[in-house]
Design an enzyme around this catalytic site. Structure first.
Site, PDB file in Angstrom:
ATOM      1  CG  HIS A 145      -8.386  -2.867  -2.603  1.00 32.62           C
ATOM      2  ND1 HIS A 145      -9.298  -2.142  -3.344  1.00 32.62           N
ATOM      3  CD2 HIS A 145      -8.222  -2.184  -1.437  1.00 32.62           C
ATOM      4  CE1 HIS A 145      -9.663  -1.073  -2.662  1.00 32.62           C
ATOM      5  NE2 HIS A 145      -9.045  -1.075  -1.502  1.00 32.62           N
ATOM      6  CG  HIS A 198      -6.723  -2.655   2.959  1.00 35.64           C
ATOM      7  ND1 HIS A 198      -5.922  -1.534   2.852  1.00 35.64           N
ATOM      8  CD2 HIS A 198      -7.862  -2.353   2.304  1.00 35.64           C
ATOM      9  CE1 HIS A 198      -6.550  -0.594   2.171  1.00 35.64           C
ATOM     10  NE2 HIS A 198      -7.741  -1.067   1.822  1.00 35.64           N
ATOM     11  CG  ASP A 237      -2.048   1.009   1.066  1.00 38.53           C
ATOM     12  OD1 ASP A 237      -3.207   0.583   0.923  1.00 38.53           O
ATOM     13  OD2 ASP A 237      -1.769   2.232   1.081  1.00 38.53           O
ATOM     14  CB  ILE A 238       0.904   4.197  -2.215  1.00 32.87           C
ATOM     15  CG1 ILE A 238       2.036   5.045  -2.776  1.00 32.87           C
ATOM     16  CG2 ILE A 238      -0.344   4.999  -1.968  1.00 32.87           C
ATOM     17  CD1 ILE A 238       1.779   5.546  -4.185  1.00 32.87           C
ATOM     18  CD  GLN A 276     -14.513  -0.601  -3.073  1.00 32.62           C
ATOM     19  OE1 GLN A 276     -15.661  -0.952  -2.808  1.00 32.62           O
ATOM     20  NE2 GLN A 276     -13.801  -1.166  -4.025  1.00 32.62           N
ATOM     21  CG  ASN A 298     -12.063  -0.274   3.573  1.00 32.11           C
ATOM     22  OD1 ASN A 298     -12.504  -0.573   4.678  1.00 32.11           O
ATOM     23  ND2 ASN A 298     -10.860   0.227   3.403  1.00 32.11           N
TER      24      ASN A 298
HETATM   25  P1  AMP Z   1      -9.816   1.652   0.043  1.00 33.93           P
HETATM   26  O1  AMP Z   1     -10.387   1.655  -1.362  1.00 33.93           O
HETATM   27  O2  AMP Z   1     -10.522   2.588   0.928  1.00 33.93           O
HETATM   28  O3  AMP Z   1      -9.736   0.270   0.627  1.00 33.93           O
HETATM   29  O4  AMP Z   1      -8.319   2.196  -0.024  1.00 33.93           O
HETATM   30  C1  AMP Z   1      -7.518   2.120  -1.161  1.00 33.93           C
HETATM   31  C2  AMP Z   1      -6.087   1.905  -0.733  1.00 33.93           C
HETATM   32  O5  AMP Z   1      -5.282   1.909  -1.911  1.00 33.93           O
HETATM   33  C3  AMP Z   1      -5.526   2.979   0.198  1.00 33.93           C
HETATM   34  O6  AMP Z   1      -5.003   2.359   1.378  1.00 33.93           O
HETATM   35  C4  AMP Z   1      -4.428   3.640  -0.633  1.00 33.93           C
HETATM   36  O7  AMP Z   1      -3.320   4.034   0.134  1.00 33.93           O
HETATM   37  C5  AMP Z   1      -4.068   2.552  -1.627  1.00 33.93           C
HETATM   38  N1  AMP Z   1      -3.537   3.040  -2.889  1.00 33.93           N
HETATM   39  C6  AMP Z   1      -4.066   3.982  -3.709  1.00 33.93           C
HETATM   40  N2  AMP Z   1      -3.301   4.156  -4.796  1.00 33.93           N
HETATM   41  C7  AMP Z   1      -2.271   3.291  -4.685  1.00 33.93           C
HETATM   42  C8  AMP Z   1      -1.134   2.990  -5.498  1.00 33.93           C
HETATM   43  N3  AMP Z   1      -0.915   3.625  -6.670  1.00 33.93           N
HETATM   44  N4  AMP Z   1      -0.267   2.045  -5.057  1.00 33.93           N
HETATM   45  C9  AMP Z   1      -0.474   1.404  -3.882  1.00 33.93           C
HETATM   46  N5  AMP Z   1      -1.533   1.638  -3.084  1.00 33.93           N
HETATM   47  C10 AMP Z   1      -2.409   2.568  -3.471  1.00 33.93           C
END
Ligand code: AMP
Ligand code: ZN
Length: 119
Positions: A102, A104, A33-34, A96, A89
């Site tokens: 995805h 986590h 995760d970024i 989400q 999420n």
């Molecule tokens: P959520 O959709 O709420 O579960 O969160 C999306 C997750 O994706 C967050 O924790 C972000 O930090 C992560 N994220 C978004 N863009 C990137 C990326 N380019 N590379 C890695 N993780 C990402």
């Protein structure tokens, strides 16, 4: 394989934008995760564009099963030897942000806070 040209995780799966990959095969990708929320924080995705768990049906069961079945091994390899937290999420209510399903995986050497709340 479904693909949404505007989806950031489809672009990562296609290698069009970079990610710190930790596992990849023909149908699954795992990458850091970024914005890590724990010492170990990576995401596991099906390469197939499925927007959310709310959009899954029984035809998605094999890849969803494989994702969960692989989580423990990858968590151990990443330094979460004694358990981890799994979060999916889903949709507006689940807050989400990225609409490509995805999982986590959060962990590390020490117990996590009881809940990780998003603001
Ligand atoms: P959520 O959709 O709420 O579960 O969160 C999306 C997750 O994706 C967050 O924790 C972000 O930090 C992560 N994220 C978004 N863009 C990137 C990326 N380019 N590379 C890695 N993780 C990402
Ligand atoms: Zn996608």
């Amino acid at each position: 394989m479904r693909r949404d040209p505007s989806c950031i995780f489809c672009k990562i799966a296609a290698g069009e934008i970079p990610a710190k990959k930790i596992f990849e095969d023909d149908e699954i990708l795992a990458f850091h995760d970024i914005h890590p929320a724990a010492p170990v924080h990576f995401l596991m995705i099906p390469k197939d564009h499925l927007p959310s768990l709310a959009d899954a049906d029984e035809s998605d069961a094999p890849v969803l099963g494989r994702l969960l079945a692989l989580a423990g091994r990858l968590a151990r390899e990443q330094g979460s030897a004694d358990g981890f937290r799994t979060i999916v999420n889903t949709g507006r209510v689940g807050r989400q942000d990225v609409y490509h399903l995805h999982i986590h995986i959060l962990g590390g050497p020490s117990p996590l806070p009881r809940m990780i709340a998003k603001e």
